[in-house]
Write an enzyme that holds these catalytic residues in place. Structure first.
Site, PDB file in Angstrom:
ATOM      1  N   SER A 143       0.867  -1.186   0.000  1.00 18.92           N
ATOM      2  CA  SER A 143       0.000   0.000   0.000  1.00 18.92           C
ATOM      3  C   SER A 143       0.899   1.231   0.000  1.00 18.92           C
ATOM      4  O   SER A 143       2.065   1.154   0.402  1.00 18.92           O
ATOM      5  CB  SER A 143      -0.847  -0.014   1.277  1.00 18.92           C
ATOM      6  OG  SER A 143      -1.431   1.256   1.508  1.00 18.92           O
ATOM      7  N   TYR A 156      -2.536  -1.076  10.562  1.00 21.36           N
ATOM      8  CA  TYR A 156      -2.467  -1.320   9.113  1.00 21.36           C
ATOM      9  C   TYR A 156      -1.164  -0.755   8.535  1.00 21.36           C
ATOM     10  O   TYR A 156      -0.451  -1.445   7.798  1.00 21.36           O
ATOM     11  CB  TYR A 156      -3.681  -0.685   8.434  1.00 21.36           C
ATOM     12  CG  TYR A 156      -3.754  -0.895   6.941  1.00 21.36           C
ATOM     13  CD1 TYR A 156      -4.209  -2.098   6.407  1.00 21.36           C
ATOM     14  CD2 TYR A 156      -3.381   0.110   6.044  1.00 21.36           C
ATOM     15  CE1 TYR A 156      -4.290  -2.290   5.033  1.00 21.36           C
ATOM     16  CE2 TYR A 156      -3.460  -0.071   4.672  1.00 21.36           C
ATOM     17  CZ  TYR A 156      -3.916  -1.273   4.174  1.00 21.36           C
ATOM     18  OH  TYR A 156      -3.988  -1.464   2.812  1.00 21.36           O
TER      19      TYR A 156
END
Ligand SMILES: NC(=O)c1ccc[n+]([C@@H]2O[C@H](COP(=O)([O-])OP(=O)(O)OC[C@H]3O[C@@H](n4cnc5c(N)ncnc54)[C@H](O)[C@@H]3O)[C@@H](O)[C@H]2O)c1
Length: 255
Positions: A143, A156
């Site tokens: 990401s 995350y």
């Protein structure tokens, strides 16, 4: 591009980006193992879609946070197709909780599904590829948040930061075996993981305005990047991350 004769595993493969990756690899001729933990009907439907492209896909139910399940996933792949060439560590979750309110259970779940799975997925896939003797491609679905803080989503970000270093370190270790390890760093992609944002027109307006290309990515746009990385065009890429973020990382720090 051609992946004829190649065999790929895609974890978390029956929805969102994973599903698009399955179809992009199958469109290039690969046979696919679709790992999933929920919605077997979606896996069945995707197997049919792959068959429609002239390739074979099988679904294997395996929880990637468990090493025994990952081992079973690799064994089922070799049993069905005789080899493994492409491992896509795609499964992931997020809690959208801050450093102040993330619980121990939330922390452990995110780290197990996002990072431990990619570590052991990389290890077990690499062992199979080395035993085959013809190298392979390991692609970690990271990401922009492997680099870019996202306040309110701490665990995350931590998991993707760990994945960044997994990609670099494993890439360096496995290079001499011809096993390439590359990360893909999407920005915002229109998938179920972003339902809460996509259901809020005000949040979507702010997000679209912050992205230089003016919109979220489609899952297919990320699938296309993975198909490129899996193929012979990407022979000199390893131990790095390819960002597909519409430019957002360089325009809106801290969004
Ligand atoms: N959508 C985005 O904006 C975006 C951006 C950057 C990175 N990513 C990453 O892309 C990947 C795919 O996410 P997505 O956006 O397609 O969302 P998604 O929710 O559709 O996909 C996640 C998949 O992982 C599966 N999964 C969850 N726990 C699992 C487990 N224990 N074992 C096996 N599978 C499990 C889910 O069932 C689901 O199929 C994730 O790693 C995510 O972090 C997404």
């Amino acid at each position: 591009m051609s992946l004829h004769g190649k065999v790929a595993i895609v974890t978390g493969g029956n929805s969102g980006i994973g599903k698009a990756v399955v179809l992009a690899l199958a469109a290039q001729g690969a046979n696919i193992v679709i790992d999933y933990v929920a919605n077997p009907a979606a896996t069945d439907a995707l197997e049919q879609q792959v068959a429609g492209l002239g390739d074979r896909a099988i679904g294997v139910e395996a929880d990637v946070s468990k090493v025994a399940d990952l081992q079973r996933l690799i064994s089922a792949t070799v049993e069905a197709f005789g080899r493994l060439d492409i491992m896509v560590n795609n499964a992931g979750i997020e809690t959208r909780t801050s450093v102040l309110d993330t619980t121990e259970a939330q922390y452990e779940r995110v780290m197990e599904i996002n990072l431990k799975s990619a570590f052991f997925g990389t290890q077990l896939a690499a062992k199979q590829m080395i035993a085959q003797g013809s190298g392979g491609r390991i692609i970690n679905m990271s990401s922009v948040h492997e680099d870019w803080p996202m306040p309110g989503n701490t665990a995350y970000c931590l998991s993707k930061g760990g994945m960044r270093m997994l990609t670099r370190t494993a890439g360096v270790e496995l290079g001499p075996h011809g096993v390439h390890v590359v990360g893909v760093g999407p920005g915002a992609v229109a998938t179920p993981i972003n339902t809460s944002t996509m259901d809020d027109p005000q949040k979507m307006k702010v997000l679209d305005a912050a992205i230089p290309l003016g919109r979220m990515a489609t899952p297919e746009e990320i699938g296309a990047v993975v198909a490129f990385l899996a193929d012979e065009g990407a022979t000199y890429l390893t131990a790095t991350t390819i960002f597909a973020d519409g430019g957002i990382m360089h325009s809106s720090p801290g969004l």
